[in-house]
Design a protein around this motif. Structure first.
Motif, PDB file in Angstrom:
ATOM      1  N   GLY A  38      -3.099 -10.014  -6.954  1.00 53.67           N
ATOM      2  CA  GLY A  38      -4.160 -10.762  -7.604  1.00 53.67           C
ATOM      3  C   GLY A  38      -5.267 -11.216  -6.676  1.00 53.67           C
ATOM      4  N   LYS A  39      -5.240 -10.764  -5.424  1.00 52.61           N
ATOM      5  CA  LYS A  39      -6.276 -11.163  -4.467  1.00 52.61           C
ATOM      6  C   LYS A  39      -7.004  -9.925  -3.937  1.00 52.61           C
ATOM      7  CE  LYS A  39      -3.713 -15.199  -2.778  1.00 52.61           C
ATOM      8  NZ  LYS A  39      -3.160 -15.851  -1.575  1.00 52.61           N
ATOM      9  N   PRO A  40      -8.300 -10.041  -3.741  1.00 50.81           N
ATOM     10  CA  PRO A  40      -9.030  -8.926  -3.113  1.00 50.81           C
ATOM     11  C   PRO A  40      -8.701  -8.855  -1.616  1.00 50.81           C
ATOM     12  CG  PRO A  40     -10.515 -10.764  -3.512  1.00 50.81           C
ATOM     13  CD  PRO A  40      -9.206 -11.168  -4.121  1.00 50.81           C
ATOM     14  N   VAL A  41      -8.267  -7.690  -1.190  1.00 52.35           N
ATOM     15  CA  VAL A  41      -7.882  -7.492   0.217  1.00 52.35           C
ATOM     16  C   VAL A  41      -8.690  -6.315   0.780  1.00 52.35           C
ATOM     17  CG1 VAL A  41      -6.018  -6.929   1.801  1.00 52.35           C
ATOM     18  CG2 VAL A  41      -5.562  -8.358  -0.222  1.00 52.35           C
ATOM     19  N   LEU A  87       0.844  -1.199   0.000  1.00 47.31           N
ATOM     20  CA  LEU A  87       0.000   0.000   0.000  1.00 47.31           C
ATOM     21  C   LEU A  87       0.875   1.243   0.000  1.00 47.31           C
ATOM     22  CD1 LEU A  87      -2.677  -0.963   2.724  1.00 47.31           C
ATOM     23  CD2 LEU A  87      -3.001  -0.928   0.244  1.00 47.31           C
ATOM     24  N   LEU A  88       0.443   2.240  -0.770  1.00 50.29           N
ATOM     25  CA  LEU A  88       1.135   3.524  -0.732  1.00 50.29           C
ATOM     26  C   LEU A  88       0.116   4.619  -0.974  1.00 50.29           C
ATOM     27  CD1 LEU A  88       1.520   4.650  -3.911  1.00 50.29           C
ATOM     28  CD2 LEU A  88       3.094   2.715  -3.956  1.00 50.29           C
ATOM     29  N   LEU A  89       0.478   5.800  -0.506  1.00 48.92           N
ATOM     30  CA  LEU A  89      -0.415   6.953  -0.630  1.00 48.92           C
ATOM     31  C   LEU A  89       0.236   7.948  -1.569  1.00 48.92           C
ATOM     32  CD1 LEU A  89      -3.122   8.054   0.404  1.00 48.92           C
ATOM     33  CD2 LEU A  89      -1.842   9.255   2.194  1.00 48.92           C
ATOM     34  N   ASP A 108      -4.518  -2.906   6.362  1.00 49.83           N
ATOM     35  CA  ASP A 108      -5.251  -4.083   5.894  1.00 49.83           C
ATOM     36  C   ASP A 108      -5.106  -5.191   6.915  1.00 49.83           C
ATOM     37  OD1 ASP A 108      -2.684  -4.932   5.681  1.00 49.83           O
ATOM     38  OD2 ASP A 108      -2.691  -5.108   3.491  1.00 49.83           O
ATOM     39  N   ASP A 109      -5.506  -6.391   6.525  1.00 55.16           N
ATOM     40  CA  ASP A 109      -5.449  -7.515   7.453  1.00 55.16           C
ATOM     41  C   ASP A 109      -4.076  -8.162   7.499  1.00 55.16           C
ATOM     42  OD1 ASP A 109      -8.091  -7.067   7.975  1.00 55.16           O
ATOM     43  OD2 ASP A 109      -8.817  -8.542   6.508  1.00 55.16           O
ATOM     44  N   HIS A 110      -3.106  -7.686   6.730  1.00 55.17           N
ATOM     45  CA  HIS A 110      -1.761  -8.282   6.673  1.00 55.17           C
ATOM     46  C   HIS A 110      -0.735  -7.353   7.290  1.00 55.17           C
ATOM     47  CE1 HIS A 110      -3.408 -11.441   4.152  1.00 55.17           C
ATOM     48  NE2 HIS A 110      -3.947 -10.500   3.352  1.00 55.17           N
ATOM     49  N   ASP A 111      -1.156  -6.614   8.270  1.00 54.43           N
ATOM     50  CA  ASP A 111      -0.272  -5.726   9.035  1.00 54.43           C
ATOM     51  C   ASP A 111       0.354  -4.628   8.193  1.00 54.43           C
ATOM     52  OD1 ASP A 111      -0.785  -7.099  11.359  1.00 54.43           O
ATOM     53  OD2 ASP A 111       0.880  -8.505  11.042  1.00 54.43           O
ATOM     54  N   GLN A 112      -0.211  -4.346   7.048  1.00 52.14           N
ATOM     55  CA  GLN A 112       0.242  -3.167   6.331  1.00 52.14           C
ATOM     56  C   GLN A 112      -0.461  -1.951   6.947  1.00 52.14           C
ATOM     57  OE1 GLN A 112       1.224  -3.154   2.061  1.00 52.14           O
ATOM     58  NE2 GLN A 112      -0.114  -4.984   1.926  1.00 52.14           N
TER      59      GLN A 112
END
Length: 451
Positions: A142-145, A64-66, A88-92
């Motif tokens: 390729g996955k919806p997060v 993720l980036l802004l 998100d759910d992956h600690d990002q």
């Protein structure tokens, strides 16, 4: 105004109602203001949240980036009170510089895609924050997060604005309360003005200046005025009937008295002079009282209507002194008149002569050698005073001697009606009789107007 005053009760009730109403209004306006400010801040946060989501991207590595952060400079100032965070759910986790090394912890819920949730949480340094969050779905590797983006603001601004508004509101409501209290007082005084007019009307009736209450009154007071006027009319009719009965009774006694005088004359013709003299004395006394009641019945209506013309006092007193000087008791008395010429008194001449004649007769019988009659006028009213240099009366006796039929000196003739009749006549004209110790040493009898 006393605690029994109707005006005080109305003003106090109005003031209490104003105080309660302004207090409730103040609390309600403060709450409404805080809600309005909170909604405005929530709208601003949603705008910042849209800017945050518009600049959110995913790079080739799935991070993720802004690309375009929100433009408000407070997001770059540490602990400024305005924060954003994306995770998100992956600690990002992405967060604004204003959060420094802290993070926003929101309640666990699952807002649907596109839904905006609002929360109040504890933030950096224990500050109370208001948060808006939104859940979006991004494609990463390729996955919806699912990604949660949120913007928060410190509610201390709302509290400060609410307190400042409350301070200003207290001043404004205080001024409004004073204005309303003055308006209430004016309203009460205007509303009670008809009662003041009624009081003046009753005073005019009592003083003989009027015989009815005025009819030009508000509708709410008119029934009371009509009832009082009806009562006055009934009282006037009853007084008229009583006066007529008294006159009829007095006229009815005329014939028996004439017969009694004729009997006395027949007895004198038979040589029974002592018995005839006693009967004539009784008849004369009774005739005097009958004539007095006839005159009083005739004048009572005139006194009530204020139709009595003024009488010159000095000539009347001179004639009374002349009459008293010719009596055996008055021949030895030095009469001193201290009355200015052209002094007028609003009493019927016959009644005034009877009042002063009785008082002069009493003073002559009890004086040693001197009787003084004079006038005085001060803040308490106008007085005619008759003083003698006799033995006088004690304070207790002064009150007792005014009773009908009470005679402290039992050596003379009479029925003890002189001072009582004087008092009755003065009462009919609104005057009063006072007995006190004279500076000559004897009794001082004062006839004074009632103020």
């Amino acid at each position: 105004m006393t605690r029994h005053s109707l005006r005080l009760r109305l003003i106090a009730g109005g003031a209490a109602a104003i105080l309660i109403a302004l207090s409730v209004a103040g609390m309600g306006l403060t709450i409404l203001f805080e809600r309005h400010v909170t909604r405005t801040i929530a709208d601003d946060l949603e705008v910042s949240l849209k800017q945050l989501l518009a600049g959110l991207e995913v790079d080739a590595d799935g991070h993720l980036l802004l690309a375009r952060p929100p433009t408000d400079p407070r997001f770059s100032e540490p602990l400024s009170g305005l924060y954003w965070q994306v995770g998100d759910d992956h600690d990002q986790l992405l967060r604004s510089r204003s959060l420094w090394d802290d993070r926003l912890t929101v309640p666990i819920d699952q807002p649907g895609p596109g839904e905006v949730h609002h929360h109040d949480i504890a933030g950096p340094a224990g500050a109370r924050l208001s948060i808006v969050e939104r859940r979006v779905i991004l494609t990463i590797a390729g996955k919806p997060v699912p990604v949660r983006a949120m913007v928060a603001v410190d509610l201390a601004r709302v509290d400060a604005a609410g307190k400042a508004f409350a301070r200003d509101l207290v001043v404004a409501l205080g001024i409004l309360g004073v204005v309303l209290a003055i308006a209430t007082s004016v309203q009460v005084m205007l509303g009670l003005r008809p009662l003041r007019a009624l009081r003046q009307g009753v005073a005019d009736i009592r003083a003989g200046r009027s015989d009815r209450l005025p009819q030009a009154v508000p509708d709410e007071v008119r029934p009371l005025v009509e009832e009082v006027n009806a009562l006055l009319e009934a009282q006037a009719r009853e007084i008229a009937r009583s006066r007529d009965r008294a006159a009829d009774l007095a006229h009815g006694l005329k014939t028996p008295l004439a017969a009694l005088a004729a009997d006395a004359a027949r007895l004198r013709g038979r040589g029974e002079d002592r018995l005839a003299r006693d009967i004539e004395a009784v008849g004369t006394a009774m005739s005097r009282h009958v004539d007095r009641e006839l005159a009083r019945a005739r004048l009572r209506g005139e006194v009530r209507r204020g139709a009595v013309p003024p009488v010159d006092l000095a000539p009347l007193v001179r004639s009374l002194i002349t009459i008293q000087s010719r009596t055996p008791a008055g021949a030895r008395i030095d009469y001193q008149m201290q009355i200015a010429d052209y002094t007028a008194v609003r009493l019927d001449r016959t009644d005034l002569a009877e009042v002063l004649g009785n008082l002069l007769d009493n003073a002559t019988r009890h004086a040693r050698s001197r009787v003084r009659i004079g006038t005085s006028c001060d803040a308490d009213g106008f007085c005619i005073a008759i003083d003698d240099d006799g033995e006088g009366l004690e304070a207790e006796a002064c009150a007792t001697v005014l009773g009908r039929g009470i005679r402290l000196d039992q050596r003379g003739e009479g029925a003890g009606l002189g001072l009582a009749i004087v008092q009755d006549v003065l009462d009919a004209y609104g005057w009063s009789l006072h007995l006190s110790r004279s500076d000559l040493g004897g009794l001082k009898a004062s006839c004074c107007t009632v103020t």
